[in-house]
Design an enzyme around this catalytic site. Sequence first.
Site, short mmCIF file in Angstrom:
data_model
loop_
_atom_site.label_atom_id
_atom_site.label_comp_id
_atom_site.label_asym_id
_atom_site.label_seq_id
_atom_site.Cartn_x
_atom_site.Cartn_y
_atom_site.Cartn_z
N ARG A 522 9.94 0.69 -2.71
CA ARG A 522 9.11 0.43 -3.87
C ARG A 522 7.78 1.17 -3.78
O ARG A 522 7.19 1.28 -2.71
CB ARG A 522 8.83 -1.08 -3.99
CG ARG A 522 10.05 -1.96 -4.09
CD ARG A 522 10.76 -1.89 -5.39
NE ARG A 522 9.94 -2.14 -6.55
CZ ARG A 522 10.44 -2.42 -7.76
NH1 ARG A 522 11.75 -2.51 -7.93
NH2 ARG A 522 9.65 -2.59 -8.78
N VAL A 523 7.32 1.62 -4.92
CA VAL A 523 6.00 2.23 -4.95
C VAL A 523 4.98 1.28 -5.60
O VAL A 523 3.83 1.60 -5.74
CB VAL A 523 6.01 3.58 -5.71
CG1 VAL A 523 6.79 4.61 -4.93
CG2 VAL A 523 6.57 3.42 -7.11
N ASP A 524 5.46 0.09 -6.00
CA ASP A 524 4.53 -0.88 -6.57
C ASP A 524 4.38 -2.04 -5.58
O ASP A 524 4.80 -1.95 -4.44
CB ASP A 524 5.04 -1.38 -7.93
CG ASP A 524 6.46 -1.93 -7.84
OD1 ASP A 524 6.99 -2.08 -6.71
OD2 ASP A 524 7.04 -2.23 -8.89
N ASP A 525 3.80 -3.15 -6.04
CA ASP A 525 3.55 -4.25 -5.12
C ASP A 525 4.70 -5.24 -5.10
O ASP A 525 4.52 -6.44 -5.31
CB ASP A 525 2.23 -4.93 -5.48
CG ASP A 525 1.07 -3.98 -5.23
OD1 ASP A 525 1.09 -3.31 -4.18
OD2 ASP A 525 0.17 -3.89 -6.07
N VAL A 526 5.87 -4.73 -4.86
CA VAL A 526 7.03 -5.59 -4.71
C VAL A 526 7.55 -5.40 -3.29
O VAL A 526 7.62 -4.28 -2.80
CB VAL A 526 8.13 -5.23 -5.73
CG1 VAL A 526 9.41 -5.99 -5.44
CG2 VAL A 526 7.65 -5.54 -7.16
#
Length: 654
Positions: A522-526
């Site tokens: 993931r590149v997000d906050d997941v």
Amino acid sequence: TTNHLRHLESMATHPSGAGKIPRLNAVILGESLASEEDDLVFPSHDFSQQAHVPSPQKYLEMYNRSIVDPGGFWSDIASEFYWKEKWGQQVYSENLDVTKGKIKIEWFKGGITNICYNCLDKNVESGNGDKVALHWEGNEPDVDGSLTYRQLFEKVCQLANFLKDNGVKKGDTVIIYLPMLMELPITMLACARIGAIHSVVFAGYSAESLLQRIMDCKPKIVVTCNAVKRGKKVLNLKEIVDAALSESSQNGISVDSCLTYENESAMKKEDTKWQKGRDIWWQDVVPKYPTTCDVVWVDAEDPLFLLYTSGSTGKPKGVLHTTGGYMIYTATTFKYAFDYKESDVYWCTADCGWITGHSYVTYGPLLNGATVILYEGYVTRYSRKSLRVLGSVGEPINPSAWRWFFNVVGDSRCPISDTWWQTETGGFMITPLPGAWAQKPGSATFPFFGVEPVIVDEKGKEIEGECSGYLCVKSSWPGAFRTLYGDHDRYETTYFKPFPGYYFSGDGCSRDKNGYYWLTGRVDDVINVSGHRIGTAEVESALVSHPQCAEAAVVGVEHEVKGQGIYAFVTLVEGVPYSEDLRKSLVLVVRNQIGAFAAPDRIHWAPSLPKTRSGKIMRRILRKIASRQLDELGDISTLADPSVVDQLIALADS
Ligand code: WTA
């Protein structure tokens, strides 16, 4: 042509596209592959020969058609299923570009069908009635059972009749909070049969999480069981449901009935708390209903189910899938990615609380008339001789784990389908077709039919060839989710605004010189913990609900067993001292609010957090501290107070 096609074309130029001797193939396939021969694992000649897609040529032929003529490609496949009425002129219509208006995806609109009918009635009518549909392995070694297609049909009809009788109509929602008992897929199918929307909540979620979902989708009925055993421990599920239901009714959402299955091996009826007028024992009422039930025919674009999943911000998102496209997509991906044959017995370890259990325990296999194993507890007897194809999903599988899976579990004989996809995509997106081409351990290989993956840079520009960047998809596919329940704006903002013109997956990805895709996370906050998708924001808001916690920042760290672990930086309310008890109660607050699977692995005391002058927490730095990559902190001069970093490092192991 894109890179992956060029590479496959080169594979296709040799006679079988696969063979017994990797070295030989590598040589035949030319320089670029020869230098990487050790990375290639070819399907055996025997396997390829019998496969649905036996060669790169065949894949290319089908893939090209699916991209050039998606309508024709998918309607040919859809015609193999039962439609009460055929879809309209247009097989699909789409707009994935926010700059051109509302995001819209429709497949087979105007087509009238029912997915339960296609899973059950169609199989019974075509002579598969006596074939086993579900084999169930219970938590206790000797507790198991099975249902043929006909028996499953009857059980589903009885429950569908019960639901109708209790006021559940087309378009109503039903929450299912059950462990992996056969009653779980039975309930999903019964809802689908009468056009009700099911929303399965994983039975490891807390009362608080269940409440949140009840408040969002306002179900007519909740279906649960009294308790479940996890190993030797008894988990009282009914109590969790009771807590959620009483809280929801205080907040104005009251649920009429709670259908409760008596899971006898875990808890007896007498020991179960009961609310008269609301609670109903499954075994007392459902078996009394008729074993046939008319299907409620629905439009292809009528909703089939909602499944809540974590995002990078805010509350969980209700991912909405509709009927027709999802049906065709799960059936087709199942058939090809596992090279499914009628005589196969298929086992997927996933729980129906997650998308994998929807698409590849329930709908995909049953639409193909497969025999499926449902698994609640441990397996006692096993021989691996009959294994043909292995699968992997949910997180990047590293090459050494891949080799172990291949050599030890699969006796160096079974191809592995390392499938990349998401709750949102409904089905596999990038996946090996096990007979078609050589695999590279750790790569999900090439796109499924009809899927156009692209890698874009941070400006949203497509990059060609060997590269890495953000993984997006260019055009719609039948299994795509259509909206977030009750929040189409969030749907557009999260998935379509970051890179206009594309669906953005939230994943990073690279493509090698042969066109193979490699997912990098993931590149997000997941965070992805043992395949459970958890938003850092959810864990943070659970932590700060603790009266002694002032602020929290959560990041993912590498974890040997779980893939990623949860690492929480916690700032306490002024004057509160750190203590082991407090640490425990912080972990407990997360367990209670989300579920045990989301419990932080580490709590790191943080007198304060590294923030920019505008007050934004710099997670990049926290990630480095969490993984102890202290020489890679990068530029910290933009912090409002750079000394915070030293302070955190000093407390790292306390
Ligand atoms: C990750 C699970 C690497 C990815 C089906 C994605 C993977 C998230 C793979 C979706 C794979 C899934 N290789 N990473 N083969 N498959 N992922 O919604 O980060 O629970 O965005 O769906 O899992 O998780 P979800």
